[in-house]
Design a protein around this motif. Structure first.
Motif, PDB file in Angstrom:
ATOM      1  N   TRP A 190     -16.249  17.828  37.792  1.00 30.80           N
ATOM      2  CA  TRP A 190     -15.306  18.445  38.718  1.00 30.80           C
ATOM      3  C   TRP A 190     -15.142  19.924  38.362  1.00 30.80           C
ATOM      4  N   ASP A 224     -10.335  12.840  43.726  1.00 28.48           N
ATOM      5  CA  ASP A 224     -10.162  11.435  43.341  1.00 28.48           C
ATOM      6  C   ASP A 224      -8.707  11.119  43.022  1.00 28.48           C
ATOM      7  N   SER A 226      -6.767  12.730  40.712  1.00 25.51           N
ATOM      8  CA  SER A 226      -6.335  13.169  39.385  1.00 25.51           C
ATOM      9  C   SER A 226      -5.498  14.446  39.482  1.00 25.51           C
ATOM     10  N   ILE A 227      -4.434  14.507  38.673  1.00 27.74           N
ATOM     11  CA  ILE A 227      -3.542  15.661  38.645  1.00 27.74           C
ATOM     12  C   ILE A 227      -3.530  16.242  37.240  1.00 27.74           C
ATOM     13  N   TYR A 228      -3.697  17.550  37.164  1.00 27.18           N
ATOM     14  CA  TYR A 228      -3.654  18.267  35.890  1.00 27.18           C
ATOM     15  C   TYR A 228      -2.600  19.373  35.987  1.00 27.18           C
ATOM     16  N   ASP A 244     -12.722  18.344  33.530  1.00 25.18           N
ATOM     17  CA  ASP A 244     -12.822  17.228  32.596  1.00 25.18           C
ATOM     18  C   ASP A 244     -12.830  17.702  31.140  1.00 25.18           C
ATOM     19  N   LEU A 247      -8.851  17.160  29.544  1.00 25.73           N
ATOM     20  CA  LEU A 247      -8.241  15.838  29.735  1.00 25.73           C
ATOM     21  C   LEU A 247      -6.843  15.706  29.143  1.00 25.73           C
ATOM     22  N   ARG A 250      -4.210  16.085  31.780  1.00 20.59           N
ATOM     23  CA  ARG A 250      -4.161  15.201  32.942  1.00 20.59           C
ATOM     24  C   ARG A 250      -2.811  14.468  32.922  1.00 20.59           C
ATOM     25  N   ASP A 253      -1.819  10.653  38.810  1.00 19.88           N
ATOM     26  CA  ASP A 253      -2.846  10.194  39.734  1.00 19.88           C
ATOM     27  C   ASP A 253      -2.222  10.029  41.124  1.00 19.88           C
ATOM     28  N   ALA A 255      -4.156   9.094  43.750  1.00 18.07           N
ATOM     29  CA  ALA A 255      -5.227   8.450  44.496  1.00 18.07           C
ATOM     30  C   ALA A 255      -4.698   7.626  45.663  1.00 18.07           C
TER      31      ALA A 255
END
Length: 260
Positions: A190, A224, A226-228, A244, A247, A250, A253, A255
């Motif tokens: 990503w 997808d 995912s939240i950061y 990625d 991590l 992170r 989510d 989704a």
């Protein structure tokens, strides 16, 4: 050909081809070797285009759709929401007003467009498909909900700023910039752009890093879900990252919201 006493450095044939091959007056000016930021230049080429009765219906300017595409979208739609889907753009209040105004200027018939009926009968399901390309439009709402659910007051800047949100946390007011990535690259990673374009009329200018003193947090949402949430100091000097590699940042989510 140029007329007598005409001081132009280009002729009618060149103007005709430039208008045919481009989609904005500024692009036409550039094609003729003229300064595209000069209002006088634009007025001159417009005047000659009118004299030659040149067709400019394919011009989009800053738009992503042409007059012809708008006409087709209106003919094939029963409500404004369908018009936006047909044009491939998000249905925001600002864009709706702009498109309605453009339709009025073109004297297009919009009388057949109705407000869709609300789902009121038992058993009806709201089943519009997810459109991944609208993630950037949805991301601010996701960010606001994420912070609000953690007891943080959220505010939008009154005027355009380098940040998208102001969030009150235990550490004080945080300036948040929101970024998205719709899908991974060919290697399954990503990639997220975290730079900005300099304040210039040249939209092709290379992106530059944000000043780390102007932001506190990056809120990143991936296709997808995912939240950061990454401190700007961690990403200082960068214009792009592979998320990625971060991590530990992170934090959630979404989704369920953006799944097809």
């Amino acid at each position: 050909m140029n007329t007598i006493g005409d001081k132009r450095g280009w002729g009618d044939a060149q103007l005709r081809k430039a208008v045919e091959d481009n989609t904005s007056w500024r692009a036409v000016a550039r094609a003729l070797g003229l300064k595209d930021t000069s209002a006088g230049v634009i007025r001159t080429i417009k005047r000659h285009a009118v004299r030659l009765e040149l067709e400019t219906g394919h011009f989009t300017g800053q738009r992503r759709w042409t007059d012809g595409q708008l006409r087709q979208a209106l003919l094939g739609s029963t409500c404004w929401s369908e018009v936006f889907v047909s044009l491939g753009i998000s249905d925001s209040g600002q864009d709706r007003v702009r498109i309605k105004g453009h339709a009025v200027r073109l004297e297009l018939d919009c009388s057949h467009l109705k407000t869709p009926h609300r789902a009121s009968m038992a058993g009806e399901v709201f089943d519009l498909p997810v459109r991944p390309e609208l993630l950037s439009a949805a991301a601010p709402g996701i960010a606001m909900a994420w912070f609000a659910m953690r007891g943080c007051a959220v505010a939008l800047p009154v005027e355009p700023q380098v940040y998208d949100l102001l969030v009150t946390t235990a550490a004080g007011v945080q300036r948040v910039q929101i970024k998205t990535s719709v899908r991974p690259n060919g290697k399954g990673r990503w990639s997220v752009g975290i730079g900005r374009r300099p304040y210039t009329l040249d939209k092709s200018a290379s992106k530059m890093p944000y000043d780390p003193d102007s932001l506190d947090l990056f809120f990143i949402v991936l296709g997808d879900g995912s939240i950061y949430v990454i401190p700007s100091s961690v990403l200082a000097g960068r214009t792009g990252i592979y998320v990625d590699s971060y991590l530990p940042y992170r934090v959630g989510d979404a989704a369920g919201l953006i799944a097809g």
